[in-house]
Every structure is written in structure tokens, then in C-alpha cells.
Design an enzyme around this catalytic site. Sequence first.
Site, PDB file in Angstrom:
ATOM      1  N   ASP A  25       0.803  -1.224   0.000  1.00  0.00           N
ATOM      2  CA  ASP A  25       0.000   0.000   0.000  1.00  0.00           C
ATOM      3  C   ASP A  25       0.838   1.277   0.000  1.00  0.00           C
ATOM      4  O   ASP A  25       0.391   2.320   0.468  1.00  0.00           O
ATOM      5  CB  ASP A  25      -0.937  -0.018   1.224  1.00  0.00           C
ATOM      6  CG  ASP A  25      -1.985   1.084   1.181  1.00  0.00           C
ATOM      7  OD1 ASP A  25      -2.391   1.460   0.074  1.00  0.00           O
ATOM      8  OD2 ASP A  25      -2.395   1.569   2.256  1.00  0.00           O
ATOM      9  N   CYS A  57     -21.654  -9.861  -4.008  1.00  0.00           N
ATOM     10  CA  CYS A  57     -22.443  -8.808  -3.352  1.00  0.00           C
ATOM     11  C   CYS A  57     -23.933  -8.894  -3.693  1.00  0.00           C
ATOM     12  O   CYS A  57     -24.787  -8.485  -2.892  1.00  0.00           O
ATOM     13  CB  CYS A  57     -21.910  -7.433  -3.743  1.00  0.00           C
ATOM     14  SG  CYS A  57     -20.395  -6.958  -2.891  1.00  0.00           S
ATOM     15  N   CYS A  98     -27.223  -6.340  -2.699  1.00  0.00           N
ATOM     16  CA  CYS A  98     -27.003  -5.599  -1.455  1.00  0.00           C
ATOM     17  C   CYS A  98     -26.326  -4.258  -1.721  1.00  0.00           C
ATOM     18  O   CYS A  98     -25.340  -4.173  -2.454  1.00  0.00           O
ATOM     19  CB  CYS A  98     -26.141  -6.430  -0.509  1.00  0.00           C
ATOM     20  SG  CYS A  98     -25.761  -5.609   1.057  1.00  0.00           S
TER      21      CYS A  98
END
Length: 380
Positions: free
Chosen positions: A141, A195, A198
Amino acid sequence: MASYPSVDYQHLADQIKVWATELGFQKVGICDIDLSDHEPQLQKSIDAGLYGEMDWMVRHGMMRARPAELLPGTIRVISVRMDYLPPQAQFASNLSDKTQAYISRYALGRDYHKLIRNQLKKLGQKIEQEVGAFGHRPFVDTAPILERPLAQKAGLGWAGKHSLLLDKETGSWFFLGELLVDLPLPIDEPSQNECGKCTACMTSCPTQAIISEGVVDARRCISYLTIEYDGVIPEEFRKPIGNRIYGCDDCQLVCPWNRFAEITEQKDFHRRDTLSNADLVLLFSWSEKEFLQKMEGSAIRRIGHIQWLRNLSIAMGNAPFSARIVEALKSRLGLNSNLDTHIEWALNEQSNQEPLINRKVDNKNQRLIRVIEKGLPRDA
């Protein structure tokens, strides 16, 4: 591409997953480096300014979708996951108590960057012992790389509508890391999106920062505003920020998949003692020296003392009226012009909340007032 003719790559891939588990990673997968399908959306987000003032996201352009530009010769990415959900996370109780500061659960312990990077280096060393010198480089990151699409290709999960990676067995409370390599390892099956219909994460976002499925406008995101942005936070976002002083977990808290999340065994990610008491006034009272000392080794340290105070002042403005809060806020006036803007806002918010004792009148007095106003006999 480097050539290692004597290597059994399937066996090596299997070994890598064993070694990664031994090094503390909960899941590992391998993928190729083709992210060309993600370049159009990346360019669209850059053009729309969705990264706010995170200029490094823009500066590197399409490099983020081209790992081989980070490390020439790269043909595979080993993607790893490390869980971070601390024990006794106290999500609901912490968010509901407006006198307490809410800190995103990933930042309660030690900064994950160094820990995961070191473990990835060790993974590289184990591979090197097996195949000899080879091209590799770890990332956590801190470089221009699309880690979530890579993780999805490697089978670690799918990008949810909040853009975070989700795994149906463990939810989303985990960090990601990558080891770029020049080894032609067999690749894993990518994860499929689970998913469905939702939209809980989208509708629950306090600032409506998730503008479409998988697309977040950083300029509206509480995590960006409290961590990456060091300027004056627009007034429209100060009330929605509530008592969140470093990051925001709301989109993860409402995600149904997170009911399967497991508590981390990595003690470095447990809540540090200095944050066991998150009283707003107490945290606001820290001097710069105290802040730097108490946050040593924490991701929070990098925002600096002034931004720490800025975030706390907003939370204090959103807290119930307290003479203690007012006194603390006034004590910091004049320290920094940007900080003053937030303190003055917070003081105004506090002044709009008269002490409860001055606003509430007991039932007996209320009846007496009504009697007098109506001019009725006392026994009416």
C-alpha cells in the site's frame, strides 16, 4: 523473462502458500499482471478528480495498472492477506458514545506497513533459497499499484461496492500485500463477486462518498478527510463525521459478509494501551511531544499533531455540551489558523447546546408555568 529450467513451478507455488501461512498470512494467491480492463475506470477517476489532493494517485497515471513498470521483468504477483480485526473492537458502543473518539480499527495497533513488508521480504528469501537469485519486490500500500484488482485475480476475494476487498469466509477486515516476481508460477482462479443486490455499504455511508458501485469520491470520504487531507474540512461534512477522528468503518460495519470475520492473532494489531481511554478531551490535551511518543509505531502518527487536534475538535463540536470540552477547545486557539477554523466551529456547536439543566424543567414546574400562563386557579 528470467529462465529457471529446473524449477517445478506447481510445487513451488504450493510451497509458497505454506511458507506464507507460516509467516502469518491468512491467505495467499498468485495471478498474472494484466490489469488492462481496469485502466478505463482508473483514467475516468483521475479525470473526475475523485482522488482529491492525493496527487501521487494521479502522478503515476496508468503505472498503477502495470506492475511490470514498477519492477521490469515482473510476470506474476503473489498476493497475500493478513487479518487485523482486534479483540473487543467495541464498534457500536464507541460510535454511540460521543464523548469518546472513534478510530478506524485497522489503526488501533502498530502500523501494518512495516510488519507485512518484512514478512513479504522473508517470503522472498525463502523462494530464493529454493530457486536461487530471482527478480522480486514487496509492496504494501505504498506504491502505485492496484492491489485490490490483483488480489481478486489471485482469488483472495472480490471488490465490494465500497471498493474494499471482500472474502465470503472472512469479510473485509484484513490488509493486503504483494510480492512481484519474475517467476512463471501457475495462477489461481479469480474470485467471483458475491455482493448481489445488497447496497448496505452505499446507503450507510455518512457522507454518501460511494457515488456508484465500486467508485468512491475521496473528497467526500471520512477516511480521506481525516487522514489524507490536511486542509480545512468543508462544513457540510463536519456533522456527519461525528466522533470519527481517524478513518471510518461504517461501510464495513453494515456489510453482511463481515459477520464471518475472525479476530486477528497478530498482537501488533491489538488496541494499544494509550488508546484504551479514548476520551476526547484527554486525547485533545496531548502536547505534540506526547502525541509523537504515544503514537510511536502507529499509522496515526503520520498525520501530525495539528491534524490530530483538527479531527478531535470536530468530534468535540459534535459531542454533547460540556464545560470541560469548551475549556479545552479555547485553550488551543491561536495555535494554527486552520485549526482555529475548526475550533471556532466546534465552540459554536457547543454554544448551541445549552446545558441540559437550563433547558429541562421538571413536570411540576412545567405545570406551574402552564397554570400561570392561562391565568387559572392554582388547583385547576
